[in-house]
Design a protein around this motif. Structure first.
Motif, short mmCIF file in Angstrom:
data_model
loop_
_atom_site.label_atom_id
_atom_site.label_comp_id
_atom_site.label_asym_id
_atom_site.label_seq_id
_atom_site.Cartn_x
_atom_site.Cartn_y
_atom_site.Cartn_z
N UNK A 478 10.39 0.90 14.52
CA UNK A 478 10.16 0.90 15.96
C UNK A 478 9.05 -0.04 16.40
N UNK A 479 8.74 -1.04 15.58
CA UNK A 479 7.63 -1.94 15.90
C UNK A 479 7.84 -2.65 17.23
N UNK A 480 9.10 -2.90 17.59
CA UNK A 480 9.43 -3.69 18.78
C UNK A 480 9.65 -2.84 20.01
N UNK A 481 9.17 -1.58 20.00
CA UNK A 481 9.44 -0.71 21.15
C UNK A 481 10.93 -0.47 21.26
N UNK A 482 11.51 -0.81 22.40
CA UNK A 482 12.95 -0.66 22.58
C UNK A 482 13.70 -1.95 22.29
N UNK A 483 13.00 -3.02 21.89
CA UNK A 483 13.68 -4.24 21.49
C UNK A 483 13.22 -5.47 22.25
N UNK A 484 13.83 -6.60 21.92
CA UNK A 484 13.51 -7.87 22.58
C UNK A 484 14.39 -8.02 23.82
N UNK A 485 13.78 -8.45 24.90
CA UNK A 485 14.51 -8.59 26.16
C UNK A 485 15.66 -9.57 26.03
N UNK A 486 16.69 -9.37 26.84
CA UNK A 486 17.88 -10.21 26.85
C UNK A 486 18.20 -10.53 28.30
N UNK A 487 18.04 -11.79 28.67
CA UNK A 487 18.19 -12.19 30.07
C UNK A 487 19.59 -11.91 30.61
N UNK A 488 20.62 -12.36 29.90
CA UNK A 488 21.98 -12.22 30.43
C UNK A 488 22.39 -10.75 30.47
N UNK A 489 22.08 -10.01 29.43
CA UNK A 489 22.45 -8.59 29.42
C UNK A 489 21.79 -7.84 30.56
N UNK A 490 20.56 -8.18 30.88
CA UNK A 490 19.87 -7.53 31.99
C UNK A 490 20.58 -7.80 33.32
N UNK A 491 20.98 -9.04 33.55
CA UNK A 491 21.67 -9.36 34.80
C UNK A 491 23.01 -8.63 34.90
N UNK A 492 23.67 -8.46 33.76
CA UNK A 492 24.96 -7.77 33.78
C UNK A 492 24.83 -6.31 34.19
N UNK A 493 23.64 -5.74 34.02
CA UNK A 493 23.44 -4.33 34.34
C UNK A 493 22.92 -4.11 35.76
N UNK A 494 22.72 -5.18 36.52
CA UNK A 494 22.31 -5.02 37.91
C UNK A 494 23.45 -4.38 38.69
N UNK A 495 23.20 -3.34 39.49
CA UNK A 495 24.28 -2.71 40.26
C UNK A 495 25.03 -3.74 41.09
N UNK A 496 26.36 -3.67 41.02
CA UNK A 496 27.19 -4.61 41.76
C UNK A 496 27.37 -5.95 41.09
N UNK A 497 26.88 -6.09 39.85
CA UNK A 497 26.93 -7.37 39.16
C UNK A 497 28.37 -7.86 39.03
N UNK A 498 28.53 -9.14 39.30
CA UNK A 498 29.84 -9.78 39.11
C UNK A 498 29.83 -10.65 37.87
N UNK A 499 28.79 -10.51 37.05
CA UNK A 499 28.71 -11.28 35.81
C UNK A 499 29.55 -10.57 34.77
#
Length: 580
Positions: A478-499
């Motif tokens: 668990x050294x990395x907390x919950x992990x390394x950020x992912x730009x595209x995956x984050x945008x895909x989870x925005x409500x209403x995302x069309x990505x």
């Protein structure tokens, strides 16, 4: 480099209480919490105290308490903090006891000095593998089959909205640097007229404000070539803010470097000079300034082991008004919370590898280390929310100390450096938060995600990194907390995302080429064949919903006369499994 301390504390009895730390526990004395014990290396303003009070409660006037003088601080008073100075003959212990016994007082603590979490490393003048852009490309675009931050396809969706404001609270900004093309501008302030046109209490705050010198000029103090804070480095705070800001905001213009959220506006809140730190009282006021003037994200590349209740109130003020607060987890190489990173609602950013060491010779890069821990970073879920690369390229400004060392440099000119520290991991997360808020507004017509929503979204879409068995400490899985950020995956989870997520419609293999047809593919899409992700050594091409990978069946891992299972992996998002 020496870890520099930063002083911040949260009050356990307040709703916004922070996680516990290794610092001496706060002692409850009657009505108030008193914490006067400083960890090693943490400094304070001699003879000054910060007193927290409940603004809604009736309290005795502090001015009636003997041995102190109230220091005018209307912005602090507005969120429940009084700043007091001891009389020369006063006994501090007695004053603290009287203050803590005063009805309505919540806490008493020293006014602590806060410092940057890390400073820039060696100047980059020869490039990385001959090209200064190589390190940035590895970080943003990926290395081999490792997408790292997966930012390039996210930039196809958005590079940020100018209406979304990212505030960098640091040592100021070199506004002459051509990388900075989207500065936040106070629409109600007139530059250079010496007046507080908008009545917010700050004169000439056109692009931000300088809380170190109390003026509207946000340019960094370039120093005097002297080591004024006796930490072994002259003018070491001066370049820090410009470097952090460049990782957030450098223009995508084909020149120099690129920032993570170049389309967002950059607000500069200067809190450091050329050396030394910032008083917690000034830092809290700076956070309130950024919040009151429209910041959506606040980057704090600061860290300390000391929890201050005053700073906790400042952070609480921001996050409750939907400012996404991002902070460096610290460079103590330990699983210990530092602050403000571990305050409730803050995104604490640890450091992952980049495949490059600032201490190594220029041109020495190791892709195998990109998933490892930056060796000085704090680690573990108690100290880190997410991680981002802690060794990176940044744009900077030449200081007096640098000119003294290298006379061929021009004072105040633009340079590019390799920098390292969780100070420089944090702005990657601030940039991503800016993109998420921008995309939220774009697809929903208004902002629908509050500060806690954005924090959770970045955590939920982070990619968990493997245990780093080459680590200098047994930092664990668990050294990395919950992990390394992912730009595209984050945008895909925005409500209403069309990505769109990747989808496979069909696949064929012939003439030593695997062809996959579908939608939702990006330049960083990877192929998993029968459970194994393909490296990019076989010829890999992407165009218009088609991915082609050249190689023999053995190289690609394809079975003969049996069904093969193909999956497209894009960041943390997987396509449907397709058999052929």
């Amino acid at each position: 480099m020496r870890q520099v301390a930063l002083a911040l504390v949260l009050l356990h009895s307040l709703p916004f209480a922070a996680l516990s730390s290794s610092a001496a526990p706060a002692v409850r004395t009657r009505a108030a919490i008193v914490n006067m014990t400083l960890p090693d290396g943490v400094e304070r303003v001699t003879g000054e105290l910060l007193v927290g009070f409940d603004p809604a409660a009736k309290r005795a006037p502090l001015a009636e308490i003997g041995g102190i003088e109230l220091i005018a601080a209307p912005q602090l008073e507005g969120i429940g903090i009084s700043r007091v100075r001891l009389a020369p003959s006063a006994n501090e212990e007695g004053v603290v006891d009287r203050l803590s016994s005063t009805p309505g007082v919540l806490f008493v603590e020293p006014n602590v000095i806060v410092r940057p979490a890390e400073v820039p490393a060696d100047p980059l003048y020869a490039g990385v593998n001959g090209e200064p852009s190589d390190l940035q490309r590895w970080v943003f675009g990926g290395i081999g089959d490792n997408v790292v931050l997966n930012a390039e396809p996210a930039w196809d969706v958005t590079t940020g909205d100018p209406a979304v404001v990212i505030a960098v609270l640091d040592s100021g900004l070199d506004t002459d640097n051509p990388e900075f093309q989207r500065l936040w501008t106070n629409p109600r302030e007139t530059a250079g007229n010496g007046s507080d046109d908008d009545g917010n209490g700050y004169v000439d705050d056109v692009h931000g404000y300088d809380f170190h010198n109390r003026r509207g000029d946000i340019a960094p103090d370039l120093g005097d070539g002297e080591d004024n804070d006796f930490n072994g480095k002259a003018d070491d705070s001066a370049p820090h803010g410009t470097a952090v800001a460049s990782i957030v905001s450098a223009a995508h213009d084909g020149v120099g470097m690129a920032g993570g959220a170049a389309g967002c506006s950059l607000m500069t809140v200067k809190i450091f000079g050329d050396d030394g730190g910032v008083k917690v009282s000034d830092l809290v006021e700076a956070i309130k300034y950024a919040t009151d003037n429209g910041a959506d994200i606040a980057n704090l590349s600061l860290s300390t082991l000391f929890k201050t209740d005053a700073l906790g109130l400042g952070v609480r003020y921001a996050v409750e008004r939907d400012v996404v607060v991002v902070a460096a987890a610290g460079n103590g190489n330990a699983p210990v919370p530092q602050y403000p990173a571990s305050c409730r609602g803050v995104i604490s950013v640890g450091g992952s590898g980049s495949g490059f060491s600032a201490e190594a010779a220029v041109g020495t890069m190791d892709p195998g280390r990109v998933n490892g821990r930056w060796p000085k970073s704090q680690y573990g879920l108690g100290a880190v929310s997410v991680v981002a690369p802690a060794v990176t390229l940044a744009s900077n400004v030449v200081t007096v100390a640098q000119v003294n060392e290298r006379p061929e440099l021009t004072l105040g000119s633009t340079t590019y450096q390799i920098v390292e520290g969780t100070s420089f991991a944090a702005p990657y997360v601030s940039a991503l938060a800016g993109l998420v808020v921008s995309y939220d507004v774009a697809v929903n017509g208004r902002r629908t995600l509050n500060s806690f929503d954005v924090r959770q979204l970045l955590i939920n879409t982070a990619n968990d990194l493997p245990t780093d068995f080459s680590d200098n400490r047994p930092s664990g899985p668990g050294w990395d907390g919950f992990g390394r950020i992912d730009y595209l995956s984050a945008l895909r989870e925005v409500p209403g995302s069309s990505t769109p997520a990747p989808t496979i419609d069909s696949a064929t293999y012939g003439k030593k080429t695997l062809k996959i047809f579908g939608s939702g593919y990006s330049r960083n899409s990877r192929i998993e064949v029968n459970g194994t992700v393909l490296a990019l050594e076989p010829l890999f091409s992407y165009a218009d919903g088609t991915i082609e990978v050249a190689g023999s069946r053995k190289v690609l891992g394809l079975k003969r006369r049996q069904l093969n299972t193909i999956v497209v992996v894009d960041g943390s998002v997987r396509s449907n499994s397709f058999e052929f």
